[in-house]
Write a protein that holds these residues in place. Structure first.
Motif, PDB file in Angstrom:
ATOM      1  N   ASN A  18      13.935 -33.504  12.105  1.00 61.00           N
ATOM      2  CA  ASN A  18      13.473 -32.887  10.861  1.00 61.00           C
ATOM      3  C   ASN A  18      12.334 -33.744  10.300  1.00 61.00           C
ATOM      4  OD1 ASN A  18      14.910 -35.099   9.916  1.00 61.00           O
ATOM      5  ND2 ASN A  18      16.260 -33.928   8.584  1.00 61.00           N
ATOM      6  N   GLY A  19      12.269 -33.922   8.990  1.00 55.29           N
ATOM      7  CA  GLY A  19      11.160 -34.679   8.407  1.00 55.29           C
ATOM      8  C   GLY A  19      11.384 -36.173   8.346  1.00 55.29           C
ATOM      9  N   ALA A  20      12.488 -36.684   8.945  1.00 54.07           N
ATOM     10  CA  ALA A  20      12.852 -38.097   8.782  1.00 54.07           C
ATOM     11  C   ALA A  20      11.790 -39.048   9.304  1.00 54.07           C
ATOM     12  CB  ALA A  20      14.182 -38.366   9.476  1.00 54.07           C
ATOM     13  N   ASP A  21      11.253 -38.772  10.487  1.00 53.04           N
ATOM     14  CA  ASP A  21      10.267 -39.679  11.071  1.00 53.04           C
ATOM     15  C   ASP A  21       8.952 -39.637  10.295  1.00 53.04           C
ATOM     16  OD1 ASP A  21      11.878 -40.571  13.397  1.00 53.04           O
ATOM     17  OD2 ASP A  21      11.776 -38.464  13.942  1.00 53.04           O
ATOM     18  N   ASP A  22       8.560 -38.441   9.869  1.00 47.32           N
ATOM     19  CA  ASP A  22       7.328 -38.317   9.096  1.00 47.32           C
ATOM     20  C   ASP A  22       7.411 -39.101   7.789  1.00 47.32           C
ATOM     21  OD1 ASP A  22       6.216 -36.663  11.000  1.00 47.32           O
ATOM     22  OD2 ASP A  22       6.592 -34.811   9.898  1.00 47.32           O
ATOM     23  N   VAL A  23       8.536 -38.978   7.079  1.00 43.39           N
ATOM     24  CA  VAL A  23       8.632 -39.645   5.781  1.00 43.39           C
ATOM     25  C   VAL A  23       8.763 -41.155   5.957  1.00 43.39           C
ATOM     26  CG1 VAL A  23      11.144 -39.601   5.368  1.00 43.39           C
ATOM     27  CG2 VAL A  23       9.565 -39.296   3.453  1.00 43.39           C
TER      28      VAL A  23
END
Length: 742
Positions: free
Chosen positions: A400-405
């Motif tokens: 999900n967005g974990a790596d991006d954030v």
């Protein structure tokens, strides 16, 4: 259920301390040689589980002078209960209570590199490593105690951190191991306790992560609060590849509480002393920002034609027999799946802190080591100067967005040295920018011979990448937006037997003539990556739908037809168990009701699952009510029965939501599923009324991953029950709503 307390692990370990330990178990070159699971190269092929790539015993188990035991794993807790199961495994072989173990998982400074926590690999890989490492450490403890007590090792017994001799002598684990170096390679074989003596493995143990979650305690990365912590919000472009022309930074910096506005090319973020001030600045910047360009997308109505027209890498994953075989009866079918969103309940969050030239980031990534490499590249820092500490997030199961954030957090923390920075995505940002599960197409042609057996099987599938997890900075969305952007590494297929889009595209059934092709699409219009079960969801649905249609053509019961085409006795066992527990032979047809059956072995390597279910369809509204679901499961040696049942139940619910309701809304100018109204997931009122899970334990046999094993069989059983209830075979996911109205 026996209540067995367990140590809460790294949070307790680090509470009130400032311990920083940095060391490496692998040569520097090994970190760069990662496979699709983010794993380093194999150093010793003869060792079990993850010991292959991290063979040193002290990478997994450490014993202090006072006898306290620390157990480490590179796999992390994603809400599946594996933390508890791994503690059980180690405690069983070390003759300890779970609460006696300090457990640390997913920390690049403290734990082995086990790549990504994905693909139901945790118990087969990390659990197997711990099972053997703990058994070998137990043997060394007995050896050391025998030497120090001057008795035979056979006269010793070991329990709860102490070793006692028949003569009455007793020492703790710290004294027993003194002088014995655990920095040694594991042996290929271990003396394991007999399964008949297990008191932890195979028994329910309360999950160590539940109390905090149940009581509202600090459980997630979203809950982290550090002294002096700042808050930040990012401003994402309206569409991918849009370029920031102008923005009123001065006005935003004058807002109360705002400390800094960061702009680097089209990357934009606001830093403030408190969260609300960061949100206020984000909103002001969003209003004043002017963008140009951006990707133009197809529509959900045209996406499958678009995908099939794209350049593909055609990979034949099975070619046996002859495809020109005569058949008495044949069928052709085509199934499609739309893009699906993770729908994480909590938008992604990360906290980063730059001190003394080193960056620490608390993140709910599923791969701390691969992410570390990507963040180090993003920052222009050596790997050893970046530390990733896994902290659970309120929503994951895939990328999900974990790596991006996490990338947002380190970029912003770099601009605010000495102060921890917490970055929280907003709901619309999470939905619009996460990598989605790919839209897919499958096409099948199959035939029956005169005896009613399958004579040939031709299967093709089209799918984009299911594996865009970070290994380089270009896989992180913030990296694309910088003035000097990073380029993603090429998209590559995940090869069999794991597979990506072609996961579970190989039927386990005995078919003499078969040709199966994966049309891998290196570039697709939307950003995609891992979602739980990858291609297994639609592949098993397609296979099991076809098996039902073929059984009807052969005038055979669907269960009997499957059994006739199976040689794997464990597969036959789960099918017979599910059918018997459901009462398959005694089902009676009712109007608008249907019965469905389906089977799968996840990746043809891991857990076996068979599912029988009954549902009802209201023809005027298309509403589906799942009346009863019965599942039978074989995942080898069971570690925690409650954990297995939880995962099968969760997989059944998740697959029901995907199969009946979920699809991403998008248009030429961007993603439209920005909230729960525009991306509906299954509500509590729609979950199956009754779910039964029957476990086939196999004491002493290898652990088989089970967390993602139910999604495909549940989808297949739903498809087959809907066909019976409505009299029409649905082929375009999701099935709920208009397709079911009469």
């Amino acid at each position: 259920m026996r209540e067995i307390p367990a140590n809460n692990g790294r949070r307790a370990f680090l509470k009130g301390s400032a311990l920083v330990v940095a060391f490496s178990f692998l040569p520097k070159l090994a970190y760069a040689e990662l496979n699709a699971m983010g794993l380093p190269k194999v150093l010793n092929k003869g060792l079990p589980g993850s010991l292959k790539s991290t063979p040193w015993l002290d990478a997994w188990i450490r014993i202090a002078a006072d006898g306290k035991v620390t157990v480490c794993s590179g796999k992390v807790e994603l809400g599946t209960g594996v933390r508890t199961a791994l503690i059980q495994i180690a405690a069983e072989q070390l003759e300890l209570m779970p609460a006696d173990i300090m457990f640390i998982a997913g920390d690049t400074s403290l734990t082995p590199n086990e790549g990504f926590t994905a693909g139901s690999h945790t118990i087969p890989d990390s659990g197997t490593a711990l099972l053997n490492a703990a058994a070998q450490v137990r043997a060394l403890l007995l050896q050391g105690a025998a030497a120090k007590l001057k008795v035979s090792a056979d006269s010793l017994w070991i329990r709860n951190g102490r070793i006692t001799s028949a003569e009455g002598g007793s020492i703790n684990y710290g004294a027993a191991i003194a002088g014995i170096d655990l920095h040694r390679q594991a042996a290929p074989a271990s003396v394991l306790k007999p399964p008949s003596s297990y008191t932890l493995i195979g028994h329910p143990v309360p999950r160590v992560d539940i109390p905090g979650k149940l009581t509202g305690g600090s459980s997630y990365v979203q809950d982290i609060r550090l002294p002096g912590m700042l808050h930040a919000r990012v401003i994402r472009p309206p569409t991918r590849d849009a370029r920031l022309l102008s923005v009123d930074i001065a006005a935003a910096e004058r807002l109360p509480g705002v400390l800094k506005i960061i702009r680097d090319g089209s990357y934009l973020a606001a830093v403030a002393s408190d969260e609300w001030s960061a949100i206020t600045a984000m909103r002001a910047l969003t209003v004043s920002a002017k963008w140009e360009g951006g990707a133009v997308l197809p529509t959900p109505q045209t996406i499958h034609a678009t995908l099939q027209a794209l350049p593909s890498e055609d990979i034949v994953i099975l070619n046996k027999g002859k495809m020109a075989m005569p058949a008495v009866r044949t069928l052709k079918s085509r199934f499609t799946k739309q893009y699906v969103m993770h729908g994480s309940i909590g938008p992604s969050c990360a906290v980063a802190h730059l001190t003394d030239g080193s960056m620490t980031v608390w993140t709910h990534t599923q791969g701390v080591f691969p992410l570390r490499s990507a963040l180090a590249e993003l920052l222009g820092m050596p790997d050893e100067r970046v530390r990733c500490i896994h902290t659970e997030g309120s929503g994951c199961y895939g990328q999900n967005g974990a790596d991006d954030v996490a990338a947002d957090a380190v970029l912003i923390a770099k601009a605010m040295p000495g102060r921890p920075v917490r970055v929280q995505l907003m709901r619309d940002q999470e939905n619009q920018w996460e990598p989605f599960a790919p839209a897919m197409i499958t096409e099948i042609e199959a035939g029956l011979d005169a005896s009613g057996r399958i004579s040939y099987w031709h299967y093709e599938l089209w799918s984009g990448s299911h594996n865009e997890r970070p290994g380089n900075a270009g896989k992180l969305a913030p990296g694309w937006m910088l003035a000097r952007p990073f380029v993603p590494s090429p998209s590559l297929p995940m090869l069999q037997p794991e597979g990506g889009g072609d996961r579970n595209a190989l039927p386990l059934y005995v078919i003499p003539n078969a040709h199966i092709t994966n049309h891998f699409l290196p570039r697709t219009p939307l950003r995609t990556s891992a979602m739980r079960s990858l291609g297994a969801h639609i592949n098993i649905l397609s296979i099991e739908s076809t098996m039902d249609e073929l059984s009807s053509m052969a005038a055979l019961d669907p269960v009997e037809f499957r059994l006739r085409h199976l040689e794997d006795t464990r597969a036959q066992d789960v099918i017979r168990t599910a059918a018997r527990q459901f009462g398959w032979e005694h089902r009676s047809r009712k109007r608008n009701r249907g019965f469905g059956f389906a089977f799968g072995q996840y990746k043809n390597l891991m857990g076996y699952v068979a599912i029988a279910l009954e549902l009802e369809v209201q023809p005027d509204t298309g509403k589906v009510s799942v009346v009863r679901v019965v599942a039978a499961v074989d995942c080898g040696q069971i570690v925690n029965p409650d954990g297995v049942i939880n995962q099968i139940e969760g997989g059944i619910v998740q697959s029901t939501s995907w199969t009946l309701y979920e699809q991403l809304q998008f248009a030429s100018n961007g993603i439209k599923s920005i909230d729960w109204a525009s991306y509906p997931i299954m509500r509590f009122s729609q979950i199956p009324a009754k779910i039964e899970v029957h476990l086939l334990d196999r004491p002493g046999l290898p652990f088989l991953g089970v967390a993602e094993a139910a999604q495909g069989p549940m989808a297949g059983a739903l498809a087959n029950a809907l066909a019976q209830a409505t009299g029409k075979r649905l082929r375009n996911l999701p099935f709920g709503g208009p397709q079911l109205r009469s």
